[in-house]
Each structure stands twice: as C-alpha cells, then as structure tokens.
Design an enzyme around this catalytic site. Structure first.
Site, short mmCIF file in Angstrom:
data_model
loop_
_atom_site.label_atom_id
_atom_site.label_comp_id
_atom_site.label_asym_id
_atom_site.label_seq_id
_atom_site.Cartn_x
_atom_site.Cartn_y
_atom_site.Cartn_z
N SER A 88 -4.77 6.37 8.02
CA SER A 88 -5.85 5.86 7.17
C SER A 88 -6.52 6.99 6.37
O SER A 88 -5.86 7.59 5.54
CB SER A 88 -6.83 5.09 8.07
OG SER A 88 -7.76 4.41 7.31
N HIS A 136 -4.83 -3.36 9.80
CA HIS A 136 -5.00 -1.91 9.68
C HIS A 136 -4.75 -1.16 11.00
O HIS A 136 -4.70 0.06 11.01
CB HIS A 136 -6.42 -1.63 9.17
CG HIS A 136 -6.58 -0.28 8.54
ND1 HIS A 136 -5.82 0.14 7.47
CD2 HIS A 136 -7.40 0.76 8.83
CE1 HIS A 136 -6.18 1.37 7.14
NE2 HIS A 136 -7.13 1.77 7.95
N ASP A 181 -2.96 -5.99 5.87
CA ASP A 181 -4.03 -4.99 6.00
C ASP A 181 -5.03 -5.16 4.85
O ASP A 181 -4.68 -4.96 3.69
CB ASP A 181 -3.39 -3.59 5.96
CG ASP A 181 -4.39 -2.49 6.26
OD1 ASP A 181 -5.60 -2.72 6.09
OD2 ASP A 181 -3.96 -1.40 6.66
C1 MLT Z 1 -10.47 5.98 3.07
O1 MLT Z 1 -11.64 6.03 2.81
O2 MLT Z 1 -9.76 6.98 3.18
C2 MLT Z 1 -9.91 4.62 3.23
O3 MLT Z 1 -10.87 3.65 2.89
C3 MLT Z 1 -9.37 4.40 4.60
C4 MLT Z 1 -10.48 4.44 5.61
O4 MLT Z 1 -11.10 3.41 5.84
O5 MLT Z 1 -10.72 5.46 6.17
#
Ligand code: MLT
Length: 199
Positions: free
Chosen positions: A100, A180, A149
């Site tokens: 992520s 996710h 996701d």
């Molecule tokens: C991010 O901010 O990198 C993406 O939204 C993934 C997350 O939720 O961390």
C-alpha cells in the site's frame, strides 16, 4: 530513516515498507514466508498522519502529495545507498517489498530512477501520472492486488501494470478476490516469483 537490519546468509536483501499505520515490524513475518535466509532491511515511515506512520504525505485517501512523494523518494534512495555501505550489503541486490503506502514509495522510485532490478508491490497505486517511466528493460516487478479493492481499484492496477510493461519491465500480476487486505495466496504467489531471484 527509522529502520532495522537483520543479517541473513544471502547476498540479497529484502527492503520492507509497511502500509499506512504500520511499523517496521509488520512485514517481517511476510518476508520470512518468502525466505528464511534473506537479509532484511525494514523501514518505518516517519511522516505522521493522526499518529499513523507513512512514507509520504497525502491530501486525502488516494490523493497523494506529489511534492512530498518526490522528496521522500529521493530520501529513500539516498538512505538505501547509505545502508548498503553501513551494513556491507550490495545495493544492486536489494529487492524492495512494499504494501500500500510502502508500495507507492517503491513505485515512485521506479519512475524517477531505474532503481531496482526486482520489486514486489502489494496493492500499489499509480504514484504520479505526470511522470514518464525510464527505460525499464531488465527490471522485473511483482504486483498483487484485490479485485475489489476500493483504495487501489482494479483499473488503476491495470494502468500501472501496462505502463510498467510499456517501459520494458517484466511484470507478474496476481489478483485475489477481495479488497485491500493482504492474503496468504498473494504471499504464496510472491514466494514462487521471488525465490529464483534470491542469491
Ligand atoms: C497512499 O496514501 O499511499 C495510499 O492511499 C495507500 C494508503 O492508504 O496508504
């Protein structure tokens, strides 16, 4: 950067970058599912969002702060050069593995610099659409994602995959049927992909 280095018996080092709200401990069990022998360099993001650790700022969920992303990407790459020297490991045998938010920092590094020969991106987004990828022939990337996701929609995973392929990277794409969350089936697919690359 806040980090921990765990010496293994290989020349390869897995570099671990957690998701939002994680710590440098989160992905160690996953890395150990991939290899019990590999060196591990695991990082903790020091950008805090309501007390949650991240690797760069965002304006809202899914809306990345591209200026901070650029700055933090450069900082990450400099840190890896320094860590390679400090721990006596080969920089060109570092394989980053991110989930992520951590995957997005690695994705951003691929855009700015042909930074890694192999990378594992779990549930990544397209980091910055204003950038053009460098020539990535010889680079190999494992991407996994959830079919449903809401944070990284399938369409975005497909876009990232085809953009990397168009730049010459060899991309293996794996989907699970969920969202996710990380699932064991993608860890198993990652293991099959990465084991031949570890030396
Ligand atoms: C991010 O901010 O990198 C993406 O939204 C993934 C997350 O939720 O961390």
């Amino acid at each position: 950067m806040i980090h921990q280095f765990i010496k293994g018996t290989t020349e390869t080092t897995l570099v671990l970058l957690h998701g939002t709200g994680g710590t440098e401990q989160d992905l160690i069990p996953l890395a150990r599912e991939l290899s019990t022998e590999v060196n591990i360099l695991t990082l903790r993001g020091d950008v805090l969002e309501n007390g949650m650790s991240r690797f760069f700022r965002r304006h809202a969920e899914g809306v990345l702060d591209l200026e901070d992303l650029k700055k933090q990407t450069e900082r990450f790459l400099t840190f890896l050069d320094e860590a390679a020297a400090k721990y006596g490991v080969a920089r060109d045998k570092m394989i980053p593995l991110g989930y992520s938010n951590g995957a997005n920092l690695i994705g951003s590094a691929l855009y700015r610099d042909n930074a890694f020969k192999a990378s594992l991106l779990f549930h990544p987004m397209v980091p910055d659409r204003s950038l053009t990828l460098p020539y990535l022939t010889g680079a190999t990337v494992f991407i996994s994602a959830g079919e449903r996701d809401p944070i990284c929609p399938k369409q975005e995973t497909e876009e990232l995959t085809s953009t990397l392929r168009e730049a010459g990277a060899d991309v293996e794409l794996f989907y699970h049927g969920g969202g996710h969350e990380l699932r064991m089936e993608e860890v198993e697919a990652a293991r099959a992909w990465v084991v031949p690359l570890i030396d």
